[in-house]
Design an enzyme around this catalytic site. Structure first.
Site, mmCIF file in Angstrom:
data_model
loop_
_atom_site.group_PDB
_atom_site.id
_atom_site.type_symbol
_atom_site.label_atom_id
_atom_site.label_comp_id
_atom_site.label_asym_id
_atom_site.label_seq_id
_atom_site.Cartn_x
_atom_site.Cartn_y
_atom_site.Cartn_z
ATOM 1 N N THR A 1 0.866 -1.190 0.000
ATOM 2 C CA THR A 1 0.000 0.000 0.000
ATOM 3 C C THR A 1 0.898 1.234 0.000
ATOM 4 O OG1 THR A 1 -1.758 -1.129 1.177
ATOM 5 C CG2 THR A 1 -1.829 1.253 1.210
ATOM 6 N N PHE B 1 1.242 5.057 0.803
ATOM 7 C CA PHE B 1 0.653 6.099 1.641
ATOM 8 C C PHE B 1 1.284 7.446 1.296
ATOM 9 C CE2 PHE B 1 -0.041 2.322 4.139
ATOM 10 C CZ PHE B 1 -1.194 2.556 4.881
#
Ligand code: PEP
Ligand code: MN
Length: 627
Positions: free
Chosen positions: A529, A531
């Protein structure tokens, strides 16, 4: 021996225990952990440990079985984490030290320092006293070299490391340097170890040419027992019958030492191989094997190097090494150490962020967002602060409740997190200042003592459950939907029902005191992921950005998107992402979100931005940052 204190032990009891141990000729180190405080007592043990166990305030006494005591994992379970100047080493950090073999001149070391700093190194190396095999080879510039090294470190903002070869230089060197290096040839120079250890400063201890791991750790013990608690072990290749490479890099020493010791272990691929084209593959292998850092020789002009030219990298090779190492680091869940940038260390220029600085993330304690905050700020003390929604992160940052927030933008399996793209549109005063790619590793966690056969149900966010289907099937565990991963961990911890487990981050297991039964249970390991670090746009931008994120709308006419893309190509700008989003309140109108790789000279980008204004509408720069 390790003396574990009772939680209720009073100050008075503790000082009595200390006195008893000291009176019996032992040295004491106190380690205050979250759950217990221990006194490590080392020296020639002449007392029966049972007599210590009988003292009031003592919970138990555990003998240390290894010959090295202070260096052993038995003495300290957690990884040692400490500072070298502003740079933290240990734990999940990956620290890259780079520079020439030797300081040759003021110009050479400053040029080398600038090159390695620009590529992302955080500590500068360079020898001023060179222990050479031949007495006729260049021996280093001595104190003059130390002066140049210090100056180069100051210009580039990096702490400096250099080798010490003689006890008589130790004190003088402390004025100039941040970390001592004990070379391979001096690993068992015990007088030098004792003197350097007594300076209480960080020390890089190279493994001796023919030293076993035990001998190496015993050498570390000399440093530790002389005063310092900041020892970095450095594997630099050992002598074997193989002659193709200068030495043989003992990669397996990394996990072996990490099991035996809490000290950080770094690797020197330059001296290990002696050949510059072997430095990149060995660096990647070292990171893959779990090294806490690298020390690499880089020279602005290797053909003219006065020592170790054939193994020194050209600056462009080092840049490539840094990029590849960064990609490898996220696979092994390490974060490349960065020097804190000025806008992060707000207010006071040189000081790190004051303790307790809040960084907002969406979710509860233990969420993947919190793990990302701790990894991003692995060089600084910050307080991850949970808020209920992504909008609360933006709102809190805008209002100044938090200087920073961290929000997910996209996941390699699940795609974009559109809510956050939309929030950038709604919050024009919020910008991106950095990013971090977190490898999402799901873990099955239970209350302590639960066996996997007892687990019937696993609770988690539907996306996490879906990513662990194969594992759950294999163990015949029923997936149970919960509103989020950390919430599921909290529930399991509270209910204490052995049939219930949670799937969540390692941080959640720590926070809710759960035991991880199995780690990395996701079906597809390429689960990352990305960010974004967000802040108010009145903060100064980062130096040397390499990524830009833009948001723009297009007029409703034929070819408008093509015109915009052609323009970016004309300015040689490489687009890494393009995504369209409907504009709220304007049915069938779209915003485009794009990421662009920035060249080292950003003029082209700024020229392209000017030109874009004629072909797009509502153009906004979401941020220029380091990807
Ligand atoms: C060095 O780092 O320049 C050096 C001499 O290394 P080693 O002691 O590992 O040979
Ligand atoms: Mn060298």
């Amino acid at each position: 021996m390790i003396v574990v204190l009772e939680q209720s032990a009073t100050e008075q009891q503790i000082s009595k225990i200390r006195k008893y141990l000291v009176d019996h000729g032992l040295q004491i180190r106190e380690i205050v952990g979250e759950k217990e405080t221990i006194l490590g007592a080392v020296g020639q043990v002449v007392i029966d440990p049972r007599t210590v166990e009988l003292l009031s305030g003592v919970s138990k006494v555990i003998p240390i079985s290894k010959p090295y005591k202070l260096a052993s994992r038995e003495f300290q379970k957690e990884d040692s984490v400490f500072n070298i100047g502003p740079v933290k080493i240990g734990g999940s950090r990956l620290v890259v030290i780079a520079g020439p073999c030797a300081v040759e001149s003021r110009e050479q070391i400053i040029e080398a320092a600038k090159a390695v700093r620009e590529a992302g190194a955080v500590i500068l190396r360079g020898g001023a006293y060179k222990p050479r095999t031949s007495p006729y080879s260049f021996q280093g510039l001595g104190e003059e070299g130390l002066k140049y090294l210090k100056e180069a470190g100051e210009i580039t903002g990096m702490p400096v490391a250099t080798e010490v070869v003689s006890t008589s230089d130790v004190e003088l060197m402390a004025q100039y340097i941040d970390v001592y290096q004990i070379g391979a040839r001096n690993m068992q120079n015990f007088e030098l170890l004792k003197k350097v250890g007594s300076m209480n400063m960080p020390v890089i201890l190279k493994r001796g040419l023919c030293a076993t791991i035990n001998e190496w750790l015993m050498a570390a013990e000399y440093l530790l027992s002389s005063g310092t608690n900041k020892v970095i072990l450095c594997e630099r290749g050992i002598r074997t019958y193989e002659t193709y490479t200068r030495n043989t890099l003992d990669i397996s020493a990394i996990p072996v030492v990490q099991k035996l010791s809490h000290l950080p272990v770094i690797v020197d691929p330059s001296h290990a191989t002696g050949l510059r084209n072997k430095v990149l593959p060995m660096s990647l292998a070292s990171v893959a094997a779990g090294a806490d850092g690298l020390i690499v020789e880089v020279h602005p002009n290797p053909e003219e190097a006065m020592s170790d030219g054939p193994q020194s990298l050209y600056p462009v090779q080092f840049q490539k090494l840094m990029a590849d190492v960064q990609a490898m680091a996220s696979v092994v869940e390490k974060e490349l150490a960065r020097l804190p940038h000025k806008s992060i260390s707000n207010k006071s220029k040189d000081k790190a962020v004051p303790t307790g600085l809040k960084v907002a993330f969406q979710g509860e304690h233990g969420a993947y967002g919190e793990l990302a905050v701790t990894r991003y700020f692995s060089q600084q003390e910050v307080e991850p602060f949970p808020v209920p929604s992504f909008a609360d992160v933006f709102e809190g940052v805008l209002k100044g409740d938090f200087p920073w927030g961290l929000v997910p933008l996209e996941n390699t399996l699940g795609g974009s997190i559109h809510d956050n793209y939309d929030l950038f549109h709604q919050y024009p005063d919020i910008k991106i200042f950095g990013e971090i790619k977190l490898r999402v590793r799901h873990n099955l966690m239970v209350n302590k003592g639960t066996r996997i056969e007892e687990v019937k149900e696993a609770y988690s966010h539907p996306q996490a459950l879906a990513q662990c289907t194969a594992f759950l099937k294999k163990h015949d565990i029923k997936p149970m939907v919960y509103y989020d991963t950390a919430g599921a961990a909290a529930m399991v911890a509270q209910e204490k029902d052995p049939s219930k487990a949670a799937i969540a981050s390692i941080r959640a297991a720590e926070f809710y005191d759960l035991e991880i039964l199995d780690e990395g249970i996701e079906t597809d390991p390429l689960n990352f992921t990305r960010f974004a670090l967000i802040g108010r746009d009145d903060l100064p931008q980062l130096e040397n950005p390499d990524r830009a994120s833009l948001l723009f709308a297009l007029p409703d006419e034929t070819g408008s998107l093509v015109r915009c893309l052609t323009l970016l190509a004309k300015y040689d700008l490489n687009l890494t992402k393009l995504e369209s989003r409907p504009i709220a309140g304007k049915p069938w109108s779209y915003m485009f979100y794009t990421d662009i790789n920035l060249p080292a000279q950003t003029e082209k980008f700024h020229q392209a931005l000017e030109a874009m204004k004629d072909v797009v509408s509502d153009l906004r720069v979401l941020g220029l940052y380091k990807a």
